[in-house]
Design an enzyme around this catalytic site. Sequence first.
Site, PDB file in Angstrom:
ATOM      1  N   ILE A 146       0.860  -1.180   0.091  1.00  9.41           N
ATOM      2  CA  ILE A 146      -0.019  -0.098   0.029  1.00  9.41           C
ATOM      3  C   ILE A 146       0.845   1.245   0.162  1.00  9.41           C
ATOM      4  CG2 ILE A 146      -1.882   1.497   1.379  1.00  9.41           C
ATOM      5  CD1 ILE A 146      -2.680  -1.288   2.271  1.00  9.41           C
ATOM      6  N   ASP A 147       0.525   2.333  -0.641  1.00  7.70           N
ATOM      7  CA  ASP A 147       1.392   3.484  -0.590  1.00  7.70           C
ATOM      8  C   ASP A 147       1.453   4.115   0.677  1.00  7.70           C
ATOM      9  OD1 ASP A 147       1.200   3.529  -3.458  1.00  7.70           O
ATOM     10  OD2 ASP A 147      -0.371   4.933  -3.778  1.00  7.70           O
ATOM     11  N   ARG A 148       2.726   4.838   0.953  1.00  8.97           N
ATOM     12  CA  ARG A 148       3.020   5.329   2.207  1.00  8.97           C
ATOM     13  C   ARG A 148       1.909   6.278   2.769  1.00  8.97           C
ATOM     14  NH1 ARG A 148       7.768   7.617   4.356  1.00  8.97           N
ATOM     15  NH2 ARG A 148       9.100   7.192   2.629  1.00  8.97           N
ATOM     16  N   THR A 150      -1.328   5.913   2.132  1.00 12.78           N
ATOM     17  CA  THR A 150      -2.476   5.173   2.173  1.00 12.78           C
ATOM     18  C   THR A 150      -2.449   4.123   3.529  1.00 12.78           C
ATOM     19  OG1 THR A 150      -3.084   5.465  -0.014  1.00 12.78           O
ATOM     20  CG2 THR A 150      -4.152   3.455   1.087  1.00 12.78           C
TER      21      THR A 150
END
EC number: 5.4.99.-
Length: 330
Positions: A146-148, A150
């Site tokens: 998962i993106d930083r 998010t």
Amino acid sequence: MKEFTIGKNDAGQRLDRWLAKTIPLLPAPLAQKYIRLKRVKVNGKGSKRDIRLNVGDVLQLYINDEFFDRPTPENAFLSLYQPKLNILYEDEHILLLDKRPGLVVHPDENERVNTLLTHIQAYLYQKKEWSPYWENSFAPALCNRIDRNTGGIVIAAKTAEGLRVMNQKIKDRELSKYYLCVVQGRMAPKEGKLEGYLFKDEVKKQVYVRGRPGPGAKTAVTLYKTLAVKNGLSLVECDLITGRTHQIRAQFAHAGHPLIGDGKYGSERENRKYGRHGQALYSYKLAFHFTTDAGPLEHLNGRTFQVEDVDFVREYFGAWPEAGREPSSR
């Protein structure tokens, strides 16, 4: 046990500060514990942490050998004395973790210690379930990322068998990942599908949505359902059919409904209006629906896991939608 003799360049230092300089992988709280337990001896005797060292003092350190290694990205987990993980579920083979926004999942050039994977390694090492120093040791691995900025559920494999099976189930789409997001305006229709092709700009680290395929393009499909509308904002649930980089953020922005707080695909003016820093996006629910044998993970079939709370739902909508909060697992 390792033994050190204090020379003139180290004389006059406090014992705890000498330990921090000499053994940088040893966490300070653990060093203090070892001093209290007299696993750090000065001239054959236990000592206090603030004692000043003298030339010729002999230190005996009863500390695991791995702490004496040179710091590298591979052993950075040793420096974490109290790993911080929000564990939703754990068994012999996997962990389901609720990653907080702002935490990067893998070590990179900017952060090698405070990452989700490093905290997992420290957790399993301290439980004596894994060590890179065991012969032919398997390294814990993430099955999804998962993106930083998010938050949400990340699957981590504790064993090679768990990693193999889970990766295959993800590839075969035998599990569903649901996201919550807050977008500007009202979706029309309230429930539907976003489809397109994503082109990635590697320089800008950004993707673009187009209606037609082209070189390097990847299909992107997102099912969505509006759960609540309030103050010009919509709370939307997304079911990812494909899992592309920035898929939800880019597709909703392309549809004219950017996520609030999204500095890359949204509007800074609107973000300031709502006081949001970081996109309002959370991978909040995970459902397993295996259609083929899952071996050691078969007990997960038919189960759903959900995070207990999402901050932006409370902030912008006051509570979960009228349907009520679903259970953490079923």
